[in-house]
Scaffold this active site. Structure first.
Site, PDB file in Angstrom:
ATOM      1  CB  THR A 234     -11.718   7.993  -4.785  1.00  0.00           C
ATOM      2  OG1 THR A 234     -10.801   7.725  -5.852  1.00  0.00           O
ATOM      3  CG2 THR A 234     -12.888   7.018  -4.887  1.00  0.00           C
TER       4      THR A 234
ATOM      5  CD  GLN B 284      -2.998   3.569  -1.850  1.00  0.00           C
ATOM      6  OE1 GLN B 284      -4.221   3.675  -1.789  1.00  0.00           O
ATOM      7  NE2 GLN B 284      -2.392   2.918  -2.826  1.00  0.00           N
TER       8      GLN B 284
ATOM      9  CG  ASP C  51       1.066   5.299   0.986  1.00  0.00           C
ATOM     10  OD1 ASP C  51       1.854   4.357   1.191  1.00  0.00           O
ATOM     11  OD2 ASP C  51       0.553   5.519  -0.118  1.00  0.00           O
TER      12      ASP C  51
ATOM     13  CG  ASP D   6       5.017   1.115   0.407  1.00  0.00           C
ATOM     14  OD1 ASP D   6       5.931   0.320   0.667  1.00  0.00           O
ATOM     15  OD2 ASP D   6       4.202   0.923  -0.524  1.00  0.00           O
TER      16      ASP D   6
END
Length: 376
Positions: free
Chosen positions: A133, A172, A195, A222
């Site tokens: 990935t 993310q 992210d 985040d």
């Protein structure tokens, strides 16, 4: 706002007189399709053509030097080049390696919504070659490793959505990862969910100063994170609603990972934080101490910024790991306002003194680099 003294370089082929294309719809805003006919390509073009051997023109319709941003980046042969990017949506990943220094990207539209660079990889997205990935860094739509990078009036986006990929747990999805020193973004937008903006450095021992002025940044978990020394001035941060969660917290705005030896992490000044989510469903920040740097001491100062009701005023900070409590990090505020800034429990909101605030300035963080003095 862009300065009236700033002018886009012009193409000798009439690049700035192009017909407007179809509208773009990403994030919170959309750009409607324009009526037919030609219009100037940007508000600040000079009426006289300017021939410049270090300027490249990008237009997906073939009216410039290149049809993709990456092709134009690849054509850069030395420091100090400029890419002028025509209005449109560029669905591609873009990487600027460390050798292409002092590169400038200019969005040729009237608004950062006019020029959109977008893709949809996530950390858990399988690579086409079957080699695994992408991971968080590999998910980035745009990656900048070179020093001296500047962007104006451009949207950087990652439109990967959890709802479309229920089997992927690595959610993310980075819109921009920037690692170079002296990296400046004026009047840009950063769109994503988890992210969104990775403001980082190339390694633990390298300093990377970054400046974001009059920018818009949205996300949920985040969505501003990394170990760069970064100043966010007059920026708008927006927390998104989530359909996959029913209870707070929905997420976190900042997750700095500042190296312990670095005296300056993230500075947010004269900004605002708004939300689509219910009141108090977001934390302002949590510290990220990555496994690659377990001695990190994340640093965030938020000053003279309006915090909307989406921020939990009672407990605005949280831990990412119980091993690294936020109270042991370098989090502080100064003269913030708004319902999300109310001090209900004093120990939950460390405040700078006036003397400390005098040292928490863009000049202190960025040293001899003064990007705000440039015409923008």
């Amino acid at each position: 706002m862009p300065s009236p003294h700033f002018q886009l370089p012009l193409s000798r082929r009439g690049f700035l007189m192009a017909s407007a294309g179809a509208g773009v719809a990403l994030g919170l805003s959309s750009v409607p399709a324009q009526a037919g006919g030609a219009r100037p390509f940007g508000r600040y073009g000079s009426p006289a053509a300017r021939l410049d051997a270090t300027t490249l023109y990008v237009d997906a319709r073939g009216r410039g030097d290149h049809t993709t941003v990456q092709a134009a980046v690849n054509a850069v042969t030395a420091a100090g080049w400029t890419l002028v990017i025509a209005p449109g949506t560029y669905r591609e990943t873009v990487s600027v390696d460390a050798t292409r220094t002092d590169l400038t990207w200019l969005g040729a539209g009237d608004d950062p919504r006019d020029v959109v660079i977008v893709f949809d990889n996530a950390a858990g997205t399988p690579k086409p070659d079957g080699s695994g990935t992408y991971g968080t860094t590999g998910s980035a739509t745009t990656t900048v490793r070179a020093d001296g990078f500047t962007a104006r009036r451009i949207t950087f986006a990652n439109d990967w959505l959890r709802a479309d990929h229920p089997g992927i747990t690595g959610t993310q999805a980075v819109a921009l990862k920037v690692m170079g020193d002296r990296s400046a973004f004026h009047d840009c937008r950063f769109l994503g969910h988890q992210d969104t903006l990775y403001a980082d450095t190339t390694s633990l021992t390298v300093l990377a100063r970054q400046y974001f002025a009059d920018c818009y940044i949205e996300g949920d978990v985040d969505f501003v994170f990394g170990r760069a020394t970064a100043v966010f001035e007059h920026c708008h941060f927006r927390t998104l609603t989530r359909t996959d969660l029913a209870a707070a917290p929905y997420g976190f705005v900042f997750a700095p990972s500042t190296a312990a030896a670095n005296p300056y992490g993230y500075l947010v000044t004269d900004g605002r934080v708004t939300s689509q989510a219910p009141d108090a469903y977001y934390k302002l920040a949590r510290p990220w101490v990555p496994s690659s740097d377990t001695t990190a001491r994340p640093m965030l100062t938020v000053r003279e910024t309006w915090l909307g009701p989406g921020i939990d005023a009672v407990s605005p900070y949280a831990n990412m790991s119980a091993s690294y409590p936020w109270q042991n990090q370098r989090f502080a505020e100064y003269r913030n306002s708004g319902p999300g800034a109310e001090i209900t429990v004093a120990e939950n909101r460390p405040q700078l003194t006036r003397a400390q605030a005098a040292s928490a300035t863009r000049a202190a963080y960025l040293g001899d680099w003064r990007p705000w003095r440039e015409e923008c």
